[in-house]
Write an enzyme that holds these catalytic residues in place. Structure first.
Site, PDB file in Angstrom:
ATOM      1  N   LYS A 180      21.202 -63.797 -30.536  1.00 54.95           N
ATOM      2  CA  LYS A 180      20.409 -64.942 -30.000  1.00 54.95           C
ATOM      3  C   LYS A 180      20.592 -66.082 -31.117  1.00 54.95           C
ATOM      4  O   LYS A 180      20.553 -67.242 -30.462  1.00 54.95           O
ATOM      5  CB  LYS A 180      19.019 -64.548 -29.619  1.00 54.95           C
ATOM      6  CG  LYS A 180      18.085 -65.504 -29.393  1.00 54.95           C
ATOM      7  CD  LYS A 180      17.383 -66.202 -30.537  1.00 54.95           C
ATOM      8  CE  LYS A 180      16.328 -67.252 -30.218  1.00 54.95           C
ATOM      9  NZ  LYS A 180      15.546 -67.636 -31.183  1.00 54.95           N
ATOM     10  N   GLU A 208      10.662 -56.552 -18.315  1.00 56.87           N
ATOM     11  CA  GLU A 208      10.690 -57.894 -19.280  1.00 56.87           C
ATOM     12  C   GLU A 208       9.549 -58.831 -18.639  1.00 56.87           C
ATOM     13  O   GLU A 208       8.837 -59.619 -19.583  1.00 56.87           O
ATOM     14  CB  GLU A 208      12.003 -58.203 -19.624  1.00 56.87           C
ATOM     15  CG  GLU A 208      12.974 -57.378 -20.236  1.00 56.87           C
ATOM     16  CD  GLU A 208      12.351 -57.197 -21.624  1.00 56.87           C
ATOM     17  OE1 GLU A 208      11.517 -57.569 -22.091  1.00 56.87           O
ATOM     18  OE2 GLU A 208      13.121 -56.161 -22.294  1.00 56.87           O
ATOM     19  N   TYR A 221      12.570 -62.374 -17.928  1.00 55.16           N
ATOM     20  CA  TYR A 221      11.797 -62.357 -19.020  1.00 55.16           C
ATOM     21  C   TYR A 221      10.869 -63.471 -18.449  1.00 55.16           C
ATOM     22  O   TYR A 221       9.651 -63.288 -18.190  1.00 55.16           O
ATOM     23  CB  TYR A 221      12.293 -62.629 -20.288  1.00 55.16           C
ATOM     24  CG  TYR A 221      13.007 -61.626 -20.991  1.00 55.16           C
ATOM     25  CD1 TYR A 221      12.448 -60.833 -22.013  1.00 55.16           C
ATOM     26  CD2 TYR A 221      14.327 -61.357 -20.695  1.00 55.16           C
ATOM     27  CE1 TYR A 221      13.345 -59.987 -22.539  1.00 55.16           C
ATOM     28  CE2 TYR A 221      15.214 -60.618 -21.343  1.00 55.16           C
ATOM     29  CZ  TYR A 221      14.522 -59.594 -22.424  1.00 55.16           C
ATOM     30  OH  TYR A 221      15.473 -58.778 -22.803  1.00 55.16           O
ATOM     31  N   HIS A 267       5.385 -53.852 -24.759  1.00 51.22           N
ATOM     32  CA  HIS A 267       6.374 -52.940 -23.867  1.00 51.22           C
ATOM     33  C   HIS A 267       5.640 -51.424 -23.878  1.00 51.22           C
ATOM     34  O   HIS A 267       6.028 -50.721 -23.302  1.00 51.22           O
ATOM     35  CB  HIS A 267       7.685 -52.795 -24.657  1.00 51.22           C
ATOM     36  CG  HIS A 267       8.554 -53.697 -24.090  1.00 51.22           C
ATOM     37  ND1 HIS A 267       9.006 -53.778 -22.848  1.00 51.22           N
ATOM     38  CD2 HIS A 267       9.467 -54.721 -25.053  1.00 51.22           C
ATOM     39  CE1 HIS A 267       9.961 -54.701 -22.931  1.00 51.22           C
ATOM     40  NE2 HIS A 267      10.213 -55.183 -23.826  1.00 51.22           N
ATOM     41  N   GLY A 315      14.026 -57.715 -31.543  1.00 52.39           N
ATOM     42  CA  GLY A 315      13.002 -56.586 -31.530  1.00 52.39           C
ATOM     43  C   GLY A 315      13.530 -55.403 -30.567  1.00 52.39           C
ATOM     44  O   GLY A 315      14.118 -55.901 -29.466  1.00 52.39           O
ATOM     45  N   ASP A 348      24.448 -55.385 -20.794  1.00 51.29           N
ATOM     46  CA  ASP A 348      24.201 -56.254 -21.942  1.00 51.29           C
ATOM     47  C   ASP A 348      24.960 -57.529 -21.860  1.00 51.29           C
ATOM     48  O   ASP A 348      24.180 -58.612 -22.114  1.00 51.29           O
ATOM     49  CB  ASP A 348      25.281 -55.683 -23.037  1.00 51.29           C
ATOM     50  CG  ASP A 348      24.618 -54.523 -23.760  1.00 51.29           C
ATOM     51  OD1 ASP A 348      23.444 -54.341 -23.638  1.00 51.29           O
ATOM     52  OD2 ASP A 348      25.317 -53.570 -24.477  1.00 51.29           O
ATOM     53  N   GLU A 402      11.785 -51.934 -28.393  1.00 53.11           N
ATOM     54  CA  GLU A 402      10.643 -51.603 -28.120  1.00 53.11           C
ATOM     55  C   GLU A 402      10.371 -49.823 -28.168  1.00 53.11           C
ATOM     56  O   GLU A 402       9.735 -49.296 -27.573  1.00 53.11           O
ATOM     57  CB  GLU A 402      10.029 -51.785 -27.025  1.00 53.11           C
ATOM     58  CG  GLU A 402      10.843 -51.468 -25.568  1.00 53.11           C
ATOM     59  CD  GLU A 402      11.896 -52.603 -25.159  1.00 53.11           C
ATOM     60  OE1 GLU A 402      12.565 -52.536 -24.188  1.00 53.11           O
ATOM     61  OE2 GLU A 402      12.246 -53.369 -25.993  1.00 53.11           O
ATOM     62  N   HIS A 453       5.375 -58.961 -28.281  1.00 55.93           N
ATOM     63  CA  HIS A 453       6.274 -58.789 -27.137  1.00 55.93           C
ATOM     64  C   HIS A 453       6.554 -57.081 -27.314  1.00 55.93           C
ATOM     65  O   HIS A 453       6.502 -56.541 -26.221  1.00 55.93           O
ATOM     66  CB  HIS A 453       7.498 -59.498 -27.362  1.00 55.93           C
ATOM     67  CG  HIS A 453       8.416 -59.337 -26.091  1.00 55.93           C
ATOM     68  ND1 HIS A 453       8.366 -60.121 -24.973  1.00 55.93           N
ATOM     69  CD2 HIS A 453       9.359 -58.247 -25.912  1.00 55.93           C
ATOM     70  CE1 HIS A 453       9.388 -59.502 -24.076  1.00 55.93           C
ATOM     71  NE2 HIS A 453      10.063 -58.955 -24.723  1.00 55.93           N
ATOM     72  N   GLU A 454       7.047 -56.765 -28.411  1.00 53.55           N
ATOM     73  CA  GLU A 454       7.494 -55.215 -28.422  1.00 53.55           C
ATOM     74  C   GLU A 454       6.366 -54.304 -28.256  1.00 53.55           C
ATOM     75  O   GLU A 454       6.284 -53.376 -27.638  1.00 53.55           O
ATOM     76  CB  GLU A 454       8.289 -55.126 -29.807  1.00 53.55           C
ATOM     77  CG  GLU A 454       9.399 -56.053 -30.108  1.00 53.55           C
ATOM     78  CD  GLU A 454      10.258 -55.990 -28.842  1.00 53.55           C
ATOM     79  OE1 GLU A 454      10.658 -55.205 -27.998  1.00 53.55           O
ATOM     80  OE2 GLU A 454      10.964 -57.118 -28.837  1.00 53.55           O
TER      81      GLU A 454
END
Length: 619
Positions: free
Chosen positions: A568, A329, A392, A310, A280, A384, A282, A306-307
């Site tokens: 991921k 995060e 996180y 944010h 996702g 990145d 945000e 989670h998003e």
């Protein structure tokens, strides 16, 4: 952005290219800052470009300064004009520095005086790293093309010339011309009833950093899910997505009770094609989400929590640069868990903590000391590729440590006050610590020492006195796993029929790195793990099958990575396959088919894993 989407495979060294303040930006923010942007762009699917201009309104910080330095990557800058207070435009001299492969090129604009605004006419490259252009065949509907942006971390500069640093916040407006019949969405005031007439106008009145600037254009339907929530997606996906995310309004209300009012007016979700490289993103007012979280049973909607979180941590209070990413995060992962607890119960929240704690410990075992720090040195590192699960989950763990030491009666008001105090600002760790000292440590002395704070922030690993989460439901899973591995229980007698996703993740994470293929065959026969529709279970299971030589899963693995571009989920599989000659050959065959549907970020990451120039050089 979801934690697991930053668990990447490598760090890339690159020259230090930035001015003081942000190691990933050329912008001369000490002299001048962009305070507003006005975009006027045309979407051209045939050329795979955005073309037009952007006006930047400027706030000069130093008297006598009149040079403006912006971030760009692969932009075709056609002309630049200075705009005076009366609105008159005059051509301005500019030059682009030599291109850095990671950070792009500084755009240096020479102004005769400190003009209040500039307008830059430009067009993007077809290979812009922040845009993905998809053919109709690559979409679910197969009828119309699709384009979307991904600006985090430093990809906004590939589609807009600007100060591409989270330390600068600006409001924006946009006029977007697109083919008729297409819907355009931005991180702004989207209108579900807007006619699809090819002309769209947007306004974002709350100041945002550049990485939250976003656009999407496609054949999109919409379903309202609450008084201030809606889901956008392709027609074949939208109904299932709306059902999956129907609890979004309840999540907003739970977060508001804890941390104060939602300040972005609406919270909509755009479900992107499966090529989206993250879980996702945000973007304010319009979270971008992968379809891989639509499991049909709401078992993966923690990503939406989670998003949404944010909206307070990250979007409202922002890390000043990516070296302080834990402020985005870590806080968000903590708030996510509190939202999950409020909406779905403590059992679900605790299981999430146990799984995430275990995975971040395992990840850090393979990291350098610098990579394990909450405030690492990222100079010269592509943000990145140089980040991980540490900001996180180590960040979330640190905040949970503070919560347990001070108690929720003190910690919850502190956190709400923190969001209010720094609202719409970008800060660093020292500013957080100063606020913490004044508003939590001093009023409640003796709870936490400075040495303990330093251990969390500036030392590798997890401190020895970190709180340990325990789920009684996982005790039964542990027993089942132990007895099965010892041959005391058959695979079909695990009692897994009522397991939720986190119980399966805990079971799989606790297995040995490899198992005999016949053991995996028994497990697969009993529980149909190969071909599962739950992407979180699938990629862990497939990684185990690759390591163990269970080749019967290969056709399903190929279908999985050809259908999904979320880094991921696919990178661990390519990594595992690349460790043997036979596996690498198989991976190359699969990637050749999958590549056209992958985002440039995913392409580059996979190609570095396979180290094969025949499959392409990447972005």
């Amino acid at each position: 952005m979801s934690i697991r989407d930053f668990i990447l495979v490598s760090m890339l060294a690159a020259p230090v290219c930035a001015l003081a303040g942000d190691p990933h930006s050329y912008a001369n923010t000490e002299a001048v800052r962009v305070r507003a942007a006005a975009l006027d762009l045309k979407v051209d699917f045939s050329d795979r470009r955005l073309a037009g201009n952007v006006r930047l309104d400027l706030d000069w910080k130093k008297p006598g300064q009149h040079a403006l330095v912006l971030d760009t990557r692969d932009l075709d800058i056609q002309r630049v004009v200075a705009i005076d207070a009366a609105g008159n435009e005059k051509a301005a001299q500019f030059r682009l520095d030599k291109r850095d492969p990671i950070f792009g090129s500084a755009l240096r604009i020479d102004l005769p005086e400190a003009a209040p605004a500039v307008r830059i006419h430009y067009r993007t490259a077809p290979t812009a790293s922040g845009l993905q252009w998809m053919t109709p065949e690559q979409t679910a509907g197969k009828k119309r093309s699709f384009m979307y942006s991904q600006s985090q971390a430093i990809h906004a500069r590939s589609w807009v010339p600007l100060q591409d640093t989270p330390s600068v916040r600006f409001t924006y407006t946009a006029q977007i011309a697109a083919p008729k019949g297409y819907r355009v969405l931005m991180s702004a005031d989207n209108d579900a009833a807007h006619p699809l007439n090819g002309q769209f106008r947007f306004a974002m009145k709350q100041p945002i950093p550049s990485y939250l600037l976003t656009i999407a254009v496609g054949d999109l339907a919409v379903r309202q899910t609450g008084r201030r929530t809606a889901v956008y997606a392709e027609a074949s996906v939208v109904e299932g997505a709306a059902k999956e995310f129907e609890d979004t309004e309840s999540m907003i209300e739970a977060a508001e009770k804890l941390y104060g009012p939602y300040r972005w007016e609406r919270y909509d979700i755009l479900v992107l094609p499966a090529s989206f490289p993250f879980g996702g993103m945000e973007n304010p007012r319009i979270t971008f989400a992968t379809p891989t979280v639509i499991a049909g049973d709401k078992s993966l909607v923690g990503l939406i929590a989670h998003e949404l979180a944010h909206s307070w941590s990250g979007n409202l209070v922002t890390n000043a640069n990516w070296q302080h990413m834990w402020l985005n995060e870590g806080f968000t992962t903590y708030v996510e868990n509190r939202i999950v607890e409020a909406v779905y119960g403590k059992d679900e929240a605790v299981m999430q903590l146990v799984v995430d704690d275990g995975e971040v410990r395992e990840e850090m075992a393979e990291m350098s000391d610098n990579e394990q720090l909450l405030v690492p040195d990222l100079k010269g590192v592509d943000p990145d590729e140089g980040l991980s699960g540490v900001p996180y989950n180590k960040g979330r763990w640190f905040l949970r440590f503070l919560e347990l030491r001070y108690g929720r009666d003190a910690f919850d008001p502190f956190l709400r006050g923190y969001f209010d105090h720094f609202a719409f600002q970008s800060i660093d760790t020292d500013q957080f610590l100063a606020y913490y000292e004044e508003h939590l440590a001093k009023p409640h002395p003796g709870k936490v020492s400075r040495a303990e704070i330093d251990a969390w922030l500036h030392k590798p690993g997890i401190p020895a006195d970190a709180p340990v989460s325990r789920s009684p439901r996982f005790d039964a899973v542990d027993t089942a796993r132990t007895e099965w591995l010892a041959g005391k229980r058959k695979a079909d007698a695990l009692g897994a029929g009522e397991w939720v996703t986190y119980e399966w993740l805990h079971f799989l994470n606790g297995l040995p790195a490899t198992l005999p293929p016949e053991s995996l065959q028994a497990l697969d026969t009993a529980w149909k793990l190969t071909g599962t529709g739950n992407a979180e279970i699938a990629f862990r299971w497939y990684a185990l099958t690759i390591r163990s030589g269970y080749v019967q899963a290969r056709p399903a693995i190929a279908a999985f990575v050809e259908r999904i571009g979320r880094r991921k989920l696919v990178l661990p599989l390519y990594e595992a396959l690349a460790k043997t000659d036979d596996g690498k050959a198989f991976a190359r065959q699969v990637y050749a088919k999958a590549k056209p549907g992958y985002h440039p970020l995913t392409q580059g990451s996979v190609e570095r894993v396979l180290a094969d120039r025949d499959v392409g050089e990447g972005p």
